[in-house]
Design an enzyme around this catalytic site. Structure first.
Site, PDB file in Angstrom:
ATOM      1  N   ARG A   1       0.779  -1.038  -0.062  1.00 59.95           N
ATOM      2  CA  ARG A   1       0.063  -0.059  -0.033  1.00 59.95           C
ATOM      3  C   ARG A   1       0.996   1.156  -0.015  1.00 59.95           C
ATOM      4  O   ARG A   1       1.463   1.497   1.063  1.00 59.95           O
ATOM      5  CB  ARG A   1      -0.896  -0.128   1.381  1.00 59.95           C
ATOM      6  CG  ARG A   1      -1.857  -1.370   1.406  1.00 59.95           C
ATOM      7  CD  ARG A   1      -2.816  -0.997   2.697  1.00 59.95           C
ATOM      8  NE  ARG A   1      -3.222  -2.274   2.931  1.00 59.95           N
ATOM      9  CZ  ARG A   1      -4.242  -2.920   2.661  1.00 59.95           C
ATOM     10  NH1 ARG A   1      -4.902  -2.718   1.409  1.00 59.95           N
ATOM     11  NH2 ARG A   1      -4.910  -4.119   3.120  1.00 59.95           N
TER      12      ARG A   1
ATOM     13  N   ASP B   1     -12.567  -8.523  -0.025  1.00 62.87           N
ATOM     14  CA  ASP B   1     -13.677  -7.763   0.599  1.00 62.87           C
ATOM     15  C   ASP B   1     -14.862  -7.479  -0.407  1.00 62.87           C
ATOM     16  O   ASP B   1     -16.114  -7.254   0.123  1.00 62.87           O
ATOM     17  CB  ASP B   1     -13.446  -6.264   0.785  1.00 62.87           C
ATOM     18  CG  ASP B   1     -12.263  -6.163   2.090  1.00 62.87           C
ATOM     19  OD1 ASP B   1     -12.208  -7.212   2.592  1.00 62.87           O
ATOM     20  OD2 ASP B   1     -11.898  -5.090   2.125  1.00 62.87           O
TER      21      ASP B   1
HETATM   22  O1  F6P Z   1      -8.535  -4.717   1.733  1.00 58.02           O
HETATM   23  C1  F6P Z   1      -8.914  -6.329   2.136  1.00 58.02           C
HETATM   24  C2  F6P Z   1      -8.431  -6.259   3.600  1.00 58.02           C
HETATM   25  O2  F6P Z   1      -8.046  -7.622   3.831  1.00 58.02           O
HETATM   26  C3  F6P Z   1      -9.431  -5.680   4.628  1.00 58.02           C
HETATM   27  O3  F6P Z   1     -10.771  -6.434   4.815  1.00 58.02           O
HETATM   28  C4  F6P Z   1      -8.833  -5.446   5.803  1.00 58.02           C
HETATM   29  O4  F6P Z   1      -9.486  -4.384   6.575  1.00 58.02           O
HETATM   30  C5  F6P Z   1      -7.340  -4.763   5.401  1.00 58.02           C
HETATM   31  O5  F6P Z   1      -7.126  -5.417   4.163  1.00 58.02           O
HETATM   32  C6  F6P Z   1      -6.380  -5.236   6.220  1.00 58.02           C
HETATM   33  O6  F6P Z   1      -5.334  -4.604   5.567  1.00 58.02           O
HETATM   34  P1  F6P Z   1      -3.600  -4.997   6.139  1.00 58.02           P
HETATM   35  O7  F6P Z   1      -3.643  -5.574   7.588  1.00 58.02           O
HETATM   36  O8  F6P Z   1      -2.883  -5.765   4.950  1.00 58.02           O
HETATM   37  O9  F6P Z   1      -3.442  -3.549   6.112  1.00 58.02           O
END
Ligand code: F6P
Length: 324
Positions: free
Chosen positions: A74, A130
């Site tokens: 991200r 999701d």
């Molecule tokens: O976008 C998918 C997802 O699995 C969401 O359901 C969850 O809130 C999020 O990613 C968690 O993301 P991470 O722990 O990778 O930052």
């Protein structure tokens, strides 16, 4: 626009079926004699210029593998115009004509911003557990994540029934209750608490008491992580304060993101991967390639970024009807 060289990347939270999709993109592009560049670590890889040319053999043996062999991220830097400028420069220098972005909402928005600022064409493929993207009935990874959650719920039910206990099971879904609702129906849960519906703790506590009185020996309540009343632990504590009845909490967390993709996710990923390449070959871009009512569907980027898909409220009512 003639597309001869494409780049493929996976971005945002990983989802089972991303590898299957990368394979489909690479192999179909090779079949069309396109050059394929694999980008490592999502949109961040565009900024870092982390590129490698891929041929059909580079995606061998991954059809069934969870995670993503390309890596994902991200990227905060990509949210800045400066970051996107670096990415655009790398894309142009590598002779890339268009991008195939496999990811969720945020990744698609990233592609949209890059296109808006620097005119780089792209197609988006819905890759997120999701199932919250507008322009597709199902996202790649959702089916597997639901099956993982149902498998866990079945196991929790065994112990809940043996000990006559109440369980709060937290599933993923920061902004969407899609996993919660689907897993609750398939897992026979008593209730699903989801971000789309305001949770009334008093009503929840009363319904637990009423179900107990009606003879239920155990209960499973599914909580989407984004529920407005808080996490499963917080909700369990609030209920305890009201009725003095302690629920056990089980947070399924990231296990929902891993594992072999289901057959359904593999077929969807393969189908959409091929469709993405065909879309670019036909000169179209800046769309989400999804599946609507069983058919491949292209939805313009401007529509997708404006709209949000909510959990299916009809299914949410099924949970309440069947969980009595
Ligand atoms: O976008 C998918 C997802 O699995 C969401 O359901 C969850 O809130 C999020 O990613 C968690 O993301 P991470 O722990 O990778 O930052």
């Amino acid at each position: 626009m003639k597309v001869e060289t494409i780049a493929v990347l996976t971005s945002g939270g990983d989802a089972p079926g991303m590898n299957t999709c990368v394979r489909a993109v690479v192999r179909s592009a090779c079949a069309y004699k396109m050059k394929v560049i694999a980008v490592k670590n999502g949109l961040q890889g565009l900024i870092d210029g982390d590129f490698k040319e891929f041929g059909a053999r580079d995606v061998a043996g991954i059809v069934h593998k969870g995670g993503t062999i390309l890596g994902t991220a991200r990227s905060k830097e990509f949210r800045t115009k400066r970051g996107r400028k670096k990415a655009a420069k790398n894309i142009q220098n590598a002779g890339i004509d268009a991008l195939v972005i496999i990811g969720g909402d945020g990744s698609f928005r990233g592609g949209y911003e890059l296109n808006k600022d620097f005119g780089i064409p792209f197609v988006g493929l819905p890759g997120t557990i999701d199932n919250d993207m507008y322009g597709t009935d199902f996202t790649i990874g959702f089916d597997t994540a639901v099956n993982t959650a149902v498998d866990a719920i079945d196991k929790i039910r065994d112990t809940a029934e043996s000990h006559h206990r109440l369980f709060f099971v937290e599933v993923m879904g920061r902004h969407s209750g899609a996993i919660a609702v689907e897993a609750a129906i398939a897992g026979g849960a008593e209730l699903a608490l989801i971000p789309e519906v305001t949770t009334d703790i008093d009503a929840l506590a009363n319904s637990i008491v009423a179900q107990k009185k009606a003879g239920k020996k155990s209960a499973i309540i599914i909580v989407a992580e984004g529920d407005d009343a808080g996490s499963a632990t917080e909700i369990s504590d609030k209920v305890y304060k009201l009725i003095g009845f302690k629920g056990k909490v089980c947070v399924l967390g990231h296990i929902q993101r891993g594992g072999h993709p289901s057959a359904r996710d593999r077929v969807l990923a393969s189908r959409l991967g091929i469709a993405a390449v065909k879309t670019l070959k036909s000169g179209k871009s800046n769309v989400l390639v999804g599946e609507i009512k069983g058919d491949t569907a292209l939805t313009p980027v401007t529509t997708v970024v404006r709209k949000k898909k909510k959990a299916d409220m009809k299914k949410e009512r099924f949970v309440r009807l069947l969980g009595t």
